[in-house]
Design a protein around this motif. Structure first.
Motif, PDB file in Angstrom:
ATOM      1  N   THR A   1     -27.429  42.474  51.734  1.00 13.10           N
ATOM      2  CA  THR A   1     -28.861  42.927  52.309  1.00 13.10           C
ATOM      3  C   THR A   1     -29.282  42.385  53.667  1.00 13.10           C
ATOM      4  O   THR A   1     -29.464  43.095  54.482  1.00 13.10           O
ATOM      5  CB  THR A   1     -29.951  42.436  51.197  1.00 13.10           C
TER       6      THR A   1
ATOM      7  N   LYS B   1     -18.962  43.271  43.169  1.00 14.23           N
ATOM      8  CA  LYS B   1     -18.450  44.140  44.559  1.00 14.23           C
ATOM      9  C   LYS B   1     -16.940  43.827  44.272  1.00 14.23           C
ATOM     10  O   LYS B   1     -16.222  42.979  43.757  1.00 14.23           O
ATOM     11  CB  LYS B   1     -18.869  43.762  45.965  1.00 14.23           C
TER      12      LYS B   1
ATOM     13  N   SER C   1     -21.159  43.138  51.454  1.00 16.37           N
ATOM     14  CA  SER C   1     -21.547  42.230  50.336  1.00 16.37           C
ATOM     15  C   SER C   1     -20.483  41.712  49.509  1.00 16.37           C
ATOM     16  O   SER C   1     -19.399  42.200  49.143  1.00 16.37           O
ATOM     17  CB  SER C   1     -22.479  43.158  49.598  1.00 16.37           C
TER      18      SER C   1
END
Ligand SMILES: *Cc1c(COP(=O)(O)O)cnc(C)c1O
Length: 392
Positions: free
Chosen positions: A68, A193, A188
């Motif tokens: 983010t 992920k 990320s």
């Protein structure tokens, strides 16, 4: 005597299976950080930055606290604010839109392509105004968006092109890896992920040295040198423990990607051998794209999707819906004035897609269980009279 291993369920994600294969490599590097007592930034982080930059083919990489923040910092670095607009996809994880909003700028959503679910370049072009400052294409599920035309639009209108590559480390487009296909890219390291840490973490890649320097300053409260603050930034430093773990995992990333691609191929042949290709829409891998399958997302009619998910859950098979509510319909963005029907492709995808278990360690037996359960569900649904005990 050997006994075939018969799985009794399949989790949507199994991080332990991967950890079991690298525990012996992880433990010493974690111990080294503990012995160094240097926990934030430091040599592990700068080494990871160089290694990620090299991996992507980018000149610079800047570590930060999350994916983010890896989206937010580049937007802050172009002084984005009220009155500005950023064009992005409504069919993505919330952070893509949230980071635009956080700067005070306006997220401008445009619809996705029907087959890849990635942002539609033609729709971007149509949404450009004099206030547009940036475009954020999302490489959804591990497949790079159509960056040729997107990059060209960005150059023609002098816009920052920020790749949301959170799900796409290692993915490539016509031979070039995500991270080098726009102005700047956000990765990320959230545990789910393809390159996941043991907590939160993120990384920004760019070829632009001025941009890299500005983002590196913004992540430490705009400070350079110590206690001299040029602007108000964030605390978005990356932990040494995360970097140490990620450096070990990066060495395995290409093998894990190959594993994910094998799993994807195996799903395709299993669906074909069950004769389900017409009933279950399989992921489309565009020519020129190297898909890294952070997710394997299939499509079924909306009248079946949630019941199918329940049928699988009853058999201990984990699935997910990425994402059930497109961003333009989220409550927090109501003031932007979007409504149902604005982006029909994104809205249809939100109703019809289902992410199946995928990770490099997923076994063929587990995949057979998943596809077999979907087959059974679809047979019962298309011939309900054969199953009188289930008739309403
Ligand atoms: C995970 C993700 C992010 C945010 O990353 P965090 O590390 O969780 O902050 C942003 N965009 C997309 C598309 C993601 O999948």
């Amino acid at each position: 005597m050997s006994v075939a291993y018969e799985p009794t369920g399949v989790p949507a994600l199994n991080l332990r299976a991967q950890y079991d294969t690298i525990r012996d490599e992880i433990e010493p590097v974690v111990r080294q950080v503990l012995e160094s007592q240097g926990f934030v930034m430091g040599p592990e982080v700068s080494n990871l930055e160089s290694e990620i930059a090299e991996y992507c083919g980018a000149a610079h990489a800047v570590g930060c606290a999350s994916g983010t923040d890896a989206l937010l910092l580049p937007l802050m670095a172009i002084d984005l604010g009220p009155g500005d607009e950023v064009i992005t996809s409504p069919y993505t994880f919330f952070a893509t839109g949230g980071s635009i909003w956080r700067t005070g700028a306006r997220p401008v959503f445009v619809d996705v392509e029907p087959d890849t679910y990635n942002i539609d370049p033609a729709a971007i072009e149509a949404a450009i105004t004099p206030r547009t400052r940036a475009i954020i294409p999302v490489h959804l599920y591990g497949q790079v968006a159509d960056m040729g035309p997107i990059r060209e639009i960005g150059e023609r209108h002098d816009l920052m092109v920020l790749e949301d590559a959170a799900q796409a480390i290692g993915a490539a487009y016509h031979g070039r890896r995500a991270g080098t296909l726009g102005t700047v890219a956000a990765f990320s390291f959230y545990p789910s992920k393809n390159l996941g840490g043991f907590g939160d973490g993120g990384m920004i890649a760019t070829d632009d040295p001025m941009l890299a320097r500005r983002m590196a300053r913004l992540r430490v409260h705009g400070m350079e040198p110590k206690y001299h603050h040029h602007e108000v930034g964030l605390n978005s430093r990356l932990d040494a423990l995360q970097a140490a773990v990620l450096r070990v995992k990066l060495r395995h990333l290409d093998a894990w990607t190959a594993g994910r691609r094998e799993v994807a191929d195996r799903y395709r042949s299993l669906f074909a051998s069950h004769g389900l290709e017409d009933m279950v829409g399989l992921p489309v891998e565009r020519p020129g794209n190297f898909h890294v399958y952070n997710q394997f997302v299939v499509r079924v009619p909306q009248t079946l999707r949630d019941d199918m998910r329940q049928h699988l859950a009853d058999r201990k098979i984990g699935t997910e819906v990425y994402y059930p509510i497109p961003l333009h319909l989220q409550t927090c963005f109501a003031s932007l004035g979007y409504k149902h029907g604005d982006f029909p492709r994104a809205e249809a995808a939100a109703r019809e897609t289902l992410a199946l278990p995928i990770y490099p360690e997923l076994t063929e037996a587990e995949q057979r269980l998943v596809v077999g359960a979907m087959h059974q569900f679809l047979q019962e649904r298309s011939h309900p009279s054969l199953f009188s005990d289930r008739a309403a």
